[in-house]
Scaffold this active site. Structure first.
Site, PDB file in Angstrom:
ATOM      1  N   MET A   1       1.220  -1.098  -0.443  1.00 28.09           N
ATOM      2  CA  MET A   1      -0.051   0.170  -0.259  1.00 28.09           C
ATOM      3  C   MET A   1       1.277   0.466   0.227  1.00 28.09           C
ATOM      4  O   MET A   1       0.600   1.548   0.011  1.00 28.09           O
ATOM      5  CB  MET A   1      -0.528  -0.395   1.094  1.00 28.09           C
ATOM      6  CG  MET A   1      -2.096  -0.930   1.230  1.00 28.09           C
ATOM      7  SD  MET A   1      -3.218  -0.914   2.285  1.00 28.09           S
ATOM      8  CE  MET A   1      -3.509  -0.608   2.494  1.00 28.09           C
ATOM      9  N   GLY A  54      -1.302  -4.677   9.207  1.00 27.78           N
ATOM     10  CA  GLY A  54      -0.391  -4.744   8.063  1.00 27.78           C
ATOM     11  C   GLY A  54      -2.018  -3.896   7.043  1.00 27.78           C
ATOM     12  O   GLY A  54      -2.855  -3.048   7.455  1.00 27.78           O
ATOM     13  N   CYS A  55      -1.356  -4.228   5.898  1.00 28.18           N
ATOM     14  CA  CYS A  55      -2.656  -3.366   4.754  1.00 28.18           C
ATOM     15  C   CYS A  55      -3.438  -4.147   4.999  1.00 28.18           C
ATOM     16  O   CYS A  55      -4.586  -5.297   5.379  1.00 28.18           O
ATOM     17  CB  CYS A  55      -1.851  -3.787   3.368  1.00 28.18           C
ATOM     18  SG  CYS A  55      -3.035  -3.887   1.645  1.00 28.18           S
ATOM     19  N   PHE A  56      -5.133  -3.234   5.196  1.00 29.49           N
ATOM     20  CA  PHE A  56      -5.262  -3.964   5.463  1.00 29.49           C
ATOM     21  C   PHE A  56      -6.920  -3.687   4.343  1.00 29.49           C
ATOM     22  O   PHE A  56      -7.937  -5.078   4.207  1.00 29.49           O
ATOM     23  CB  PHE A  56      -7.094  -2.585   6.404  1.00 29.49           C
ATOM     24  CG  PHE A  56      -7.354  -1.210   5.666  1.00 29.49           C
ATOM     25  CD1 PHE A  56      -6.709  -0.959   4.125  1.00 29.49           C
ATOM     26  CD2 PHE A  56      -7.676  -0.534   6.409  1.00 29.49           C
ATOM     27  CE1 PHE A  56      -6.641   0.119   3.721  1.00 29.49           C
ATOM     28  CE2 PHE A  56      -7.893   1.614   5.476  1.00 29.49           C
ATOM     29  CZ  PHE A  56      -7.112   1.337   4.845  1.00 29.49           C
TER      30      PHE A  56
END
Length: 222
Positions: A1, A54-56
């Site tokens: 991201m 981390g990245c949702f």
């Protein structure tokens, strides 16, 4: 991201991983008003929990396939600034981390099981980093809402630290005080953008690795 890539990556990989951020900026401004604080209450006979790993985008997809989970919202938690936007969180000055809010049926899946899934679905040993994403907004946080959940979180963390992660867990355990729903274009992002380069190169492999590791019940063909 999406735009904070490991410095020693090749330029081509940097372009690949930043493509996700570029694409969302095309749609982002019109969705900014969707950022709002979510009430931390669940419907009758349901429960709610939150996890930052981390990245949702991928975290959301992982929890959505777990039997007993009703729905998942991508958002921000763990910080101090009110009404944080994605761009503001990415400055790493608000204290927020990309987080998912999980609504679930405690008769079908327990908070303890969800905490185990949390640990099995990311690397809790890398401070302020998950994969190519760096910064405090990608740190690992296990949230709890009650004293009982805190005890469960501490117990599961200790067990995982001893049995799986060789004492290297850096996950924060924090009370869930506030949660802000992220901009609309972040919700179910992988479902709506399956061909995004970041999704293909980072999210999908992470999701597949989780499925290979987890032995519990998953929905449908998963």
């Amino acid at each position: 991201m999406k735009n904070k890539v490991i410095p020693f990556c090749l330029l081509t990989l940097a372009v690949l991983f930043s493509a996700c951020n570029t694409s969302r900026n095309t749609n982002g401004p019109s969705d900014t008003s969707a950022v709002r604080q979510v009430q931390l209450t669940a419907p009758e006979n349901k429960a709610v929990a939150a996890f930052a790993s981390g990245c949702f985008w991928c975290t959301e997809e992982i929890f959505e396939v777990v039997v007993g989970v009703d729905s998942v919202i991508s958002g921000y938690a763990g910080g101090t600034a009110p009404n944080p936007t994605y761009d503001l969180v990415n400055t790493e000055t608000t204290g927020h981390a990309e987080t998912v809010l999980v609504y679930y049926n405690p008769e079908a899946v327990s908070y303890e099981e969800l905490t185990k899934i949390f640990y099995l679905s990311h690397d809790p040993t890398t401070p302020n980093r998950q994969g190519p994403d760096r910064g405090s907004s990608y740190r690992s946080i296990l949230f709890y809402g009650t004293p009982e959940e805190k005890q469960t979180a501490e117990r599961v963390t200790a067990t995982m630290n001893q049995e799986r992660f060789n004492g290297k867990i850096v996950t924060e355990l924090k009370p869930l005080n506030t949660f802000y729903r992220a901009e609309g274009y972040h919700q179910d992002y992988i479902e709506h953008n399956p061909n995004n380069p970041y999704v293909q190169q980072v999210s999908v492999p992470r999701f597949n690795k989780f499925k290979e590791t987890y032995t519990g019940k998953l929905k449908g063909n998963h």
